[in-house]
Scaffold this motif. Sequence first.
Motif, PDB file in Angstrom:
ATOM      1  N   ASP A   1       0.836  -1.197   0.000  1.00 39.25           N
ATOM      2  CA  ASP A   1       0.000   0.000   0.000  1.00 39.25           C
ATOM      3  C   ASP A   1       0.872   1.248   0.000  1.00 39.25           C
ATOM      4  N   LEU A   2       0.460   2.240  -0.768  1.00 39.53           N
ATOM      5  CA  LEU A   2       1.096   3.554  -0.794  1.00 39.53           C
ATOM      6  C   LEU A   2      -0.014   4.587  -0.722  1.00 39.53           C
ATOM      7  N   ARG A   3       0.134   5.555   0.205  1.00 42.88           N
ATOM      8  CA  ARG A   3      -0.962   6.512   0.390  1.00 42.88           C
ATOM      9  C   ARG A   3      -0.412   7.873   0.773  1.00 42.88           C
ATOM     10  N   TRP A   4      -0.943   8.885   0.096  1.00 37.21           N
ATOM     11  CA  TRP A   4      -0.723  10.272   0.501  1.00 37.21           C
ATOM     12  C   TRP A   4      -2.025  10.801   1.082  1.00 37.21           C
ATOM     13  N   GLU A   5      -1.933  11.448   2.257  1.00 40.52           N
ATOM     14  CA  GLU A   5      -3.146  11.907   2.927  1.00 40.52           C
ATOM     15  C   GLU A   5      -2.934  13.296   3.491  1.00 40.52           C
ATOM     16  N   GLN A   6      -3.985  14.077   3.438  1.00 43.68           N
ATOM     17  CA  GLN A   6      -3.968  15.433   3.971  1.00 43.68           C
ATOM     18  C   GLN A   6      -5.194  15.610   4.860  1.00 43.68           C
TER      19      GLN A   6
ATOM     20  N   PHE B   1      -8.356  14.563   2.382  1.00 44.76           N
ATOM     21  CA  PHE B   1      -8.080  14.262   0.975  1.00 44.76           C
ATOM     22  C   PHE B   1      -6.941  13.259   0.944  1.00 44.76           C
ATOM     23  N   SER B   2      -7.110  12.169   0.206  1.00 40.73           N
ATOM     24  CA  SER B   2      -6.047  11.175   0.122  1.00 40.73           C
ATOM     25  C   SER B   2      -6.100  10.462  -1.213  1.00 40.73           C
ATOM     26  N   VAL B   3      -4.931   9.998  -1.648  1.00 40.60           N
ATOM     27  CA  VAL B   3      -4.797   9.198  -2.856  1.00 40.60           C
ATOM     28  C   VAL B   3      -3.990   7.961  -2.483  1.00 40.60           C
TER      29      VAL B   3
END
Length: 958
Positions: A738-743, A751-753
């Motif tokens: 898993d790879l995730r960017w989150e704000q 907001f996350s991708v």
Amino acid sequence: MKNFTFSWILIGFLLLSSNVMAQNGTIRGTIYDEGTGEPLFGVAVSVVGAQLGAVTDFDGDFEIQLPEGIYTLQASFISFNSLNLEEITVNKGQVTLLDNLRMSEFTSDLETVTISAEAIRTTEAALMTVKRNATQLMDGISSAAFRQIGDGDAASAIKRVTGVSIEGGKYVYIRGLGDRYTKTVLNGVDIPGLDPDRNTIQMDIFPTNIIDNIIVSKSFTSNLSADFTGGIVDIETKDFPEEKTMRLSIGGGYNPSMHFNSDFLTTEGSATDFLGFDNGFRAIPTQGIEDIPQYADVVGNPGGEKGQLYQSILKDFNPVFGGKKQQNLMNYNLGFSLGDQFAHGNNTFGYNFAITYKNTSEFFKNAQFNLYAKPREADQSELEPLERSVGNYGENNVLLGGLFGLAYKTDYSKYKLNFIRLQNGASKVGNFAFENTNLGAVFEADQYNIEYSQRALTNLLLSGMHYSKGGEWELNWKIAPTLSSIDDPDVRVLRFRKPNNTISTEVGLPQRIWRSLEEKNLIGKLDLAKNHSLFGQSAKLRFGSSYAYKQRDFLIQDFQFATGNGTFTGDPNEVLVESNLFSEENRNGVRYSPLFIPNNPNSYDANLSNIGLYAHSEFTPVAKLKAIVGLRVEKFDQYYTGSNQTQTIVYNNEKVLGDVDLFPTVNLIRSLKENQNLRFSFSSTIARPSFKEMSFAEILDPITGRTFIGGLFEERTQGGTEVLWDGKLQATRINNFDLRWEQFLSAGQLFSVSAFYKTFDKPIEMVQFLSDPGAFQPRNVGNGTVAGVELEMRKSLAFVSPSLEAFFFNFNGTLTSSRIQMSEAELMSRQLTAREGEKVVKTRDMSGQAPYIINTGLSYTNKLSGLEAGLFYNVQGATLNYIGFGNRTDTYTVPFHAVNLSLNKTFGASEKIKAGINVQNLLNQSRQEVFRSYNADDQIFSSLNPGTLININFSYGL
């Protein structure tokens, strides 16, 4: 006498304590570390201008008794900025709750943070902080949100969590992965649901006012059991209610196409059906007799001892095979809950109690359950019908549940006792027009079905938390025994061949089935944590063990009825009238034949044990990078006692699954900014077959006509020379990336991708059994992969206009690509039955994995007024369900476009009154599954229209 005197002294003390408390008011609060989201232990909370105060315990909790008035509090802790709490109103005999306080570590100059009571009341920042700093990918919803939006149960609440969908209003799916890869636990401990073959428990049985948080973990850490892939849902119940609560709730549901319907099908039941169980009305006529007489034993001497017993048993079968039409009612539910905490010296007691009752009915018109296959000629593409069944059926479902919890907290320990009892009963009655064109037998028939199923679950959880005086060590332990059962007493199915109303083996003889399942579970967990320093930063070492034992007894006893010289008019209830039965005067009358004698593959005993050990470390190797590295080992053994149909294979506590597996896990969290993270995780997990799947059982669903075949059965063709399935079912091993960017933004915005990739070694899928139409079997298929991207967003519309600040747009979209490398047997079967022009490749879609999922909606939330409204849309792409084999083709779900509307309101400053309305399936969509084949029109496998349901709920705090 001493005990009597002591009891009166204790009662007097409690009454005196409550009277003193009634003269004052109470401030209760919880303080968290803003950086980690964990509770702060040892914070000094003082009342400004008074010599009064308290110190937070290991849960971050504090309590202060004060006379009525308005106060300012100050919270102080070494190395943290002080916190001033202004305008705190205390009312006599009431609790003022400050449950989301956060303190931040100072970086240079100490400063004081001042916030108002109203700002405290309307924030859910503590959970957002926990999510931002969690060791794994997670989401969730807290009790603060429950109070604001008025959700009545956990199923309603969890639908608001990103990436979560609810199946049938009860069961959780995460990232589109079904029950095999999703798991539900209660307070961190596995418990079976009302269906022990599911990984998920019914969510609608838990009222929200006894829940503290619902946490959804989407990645694995080694302290968790390794048997999940999509995610794990942890329902955390409150141990100490923040304030005294007593709430009564009532609700109703109306479906215009189903309720107050004079065509609703039902039948006579027992006097206790309304409580969710049968009182013995449907008991098996043989009553536990071991030497059951058979027709061949008594036909020559009906008047003998065995003959008399045979006739007695025959007469005891309920003659009713067909239901009756009777107007049904709408759905309704009732609930009551209460809870409180009180101090005794320096210690605290807490309790929770809840009881819930639900009674629902559904009536499906023109329901379809069909079987289609490819034609023998390769130049013909359109599918041919084998069996078609169209008709109506009604279902009445009752759920009665009770939950009780006790908690006791000292300076450095906390003990919890939770008890759950669930009882569920469901009655189904159906009438169908049946048409058969399979195996050269062409006929039409009227089919009648009656079923009743009762399920029960009793669970006890005892747990403890212990902290060393300096907070350096933490010890947690849990023990949870569970008893569960399923009984299907007197399942009935009968067909009359049209037009002459005859009964024969070709159309299927009348059948009666008694099924029973009893399961015992025992779960134990021990976890230790050591706070220490590593690389000059705070670190935590966790290690522990777990133990699980499960034992199941399963039995099916089924009877068929040859009708002899009987003639019938088409009334299903005349077949077993006494004048038609076998007797000395009517030796060719209707008689029973016990199909479970002499061999019964549907009688088995199974047990398993799972021992787990783990260790993982949470540390900061470099600035702004948090690492969680761990390893789990599990030793799993499963045993089986039973035989196949012919008793050529007999197992006596034979080990059918035995593995020792290592499950490594790595989670890396890079803090890009204070409110932004970049996460990477890798883990290995497992999905094991259930008791039912690892058996020789053959379980018929008479309404759909489908039969489940246990995975231990071999299937051969070509006169037994070609093996299609070897009967050696194995666990599925999965690698997860898993790879995730989150704000994380203000006001709960997110907001996350994400991107994820999973590999599956020997996944288990349901495959159509070639030699038996309508039969399906779990089998290991070829290795597979799933790759996907996920976008999550919760955004206020304030950027459009400040007046739209309370409106939120929610979106969660998942796009996946799945591939299964077909086994040699499956590939060959597809090649042999390929249509002209069809190119058969070595890969196909993965069963149960949706190609896309969309959850979106527009919501309005006014936390001050307690008003919440939303319009939500959910759709899941066409998903492969059953795997085709030979001339049997694959089945796919048809996308169901669910549009739901909800409105919830709390009334009054004390929020005593809550009301809500929810409308489900506004588009009146049908739930369908179809057979799909190359260059052919889709054909219905199953079709049900749930209609549009309008639910109204009301609750009042007493």
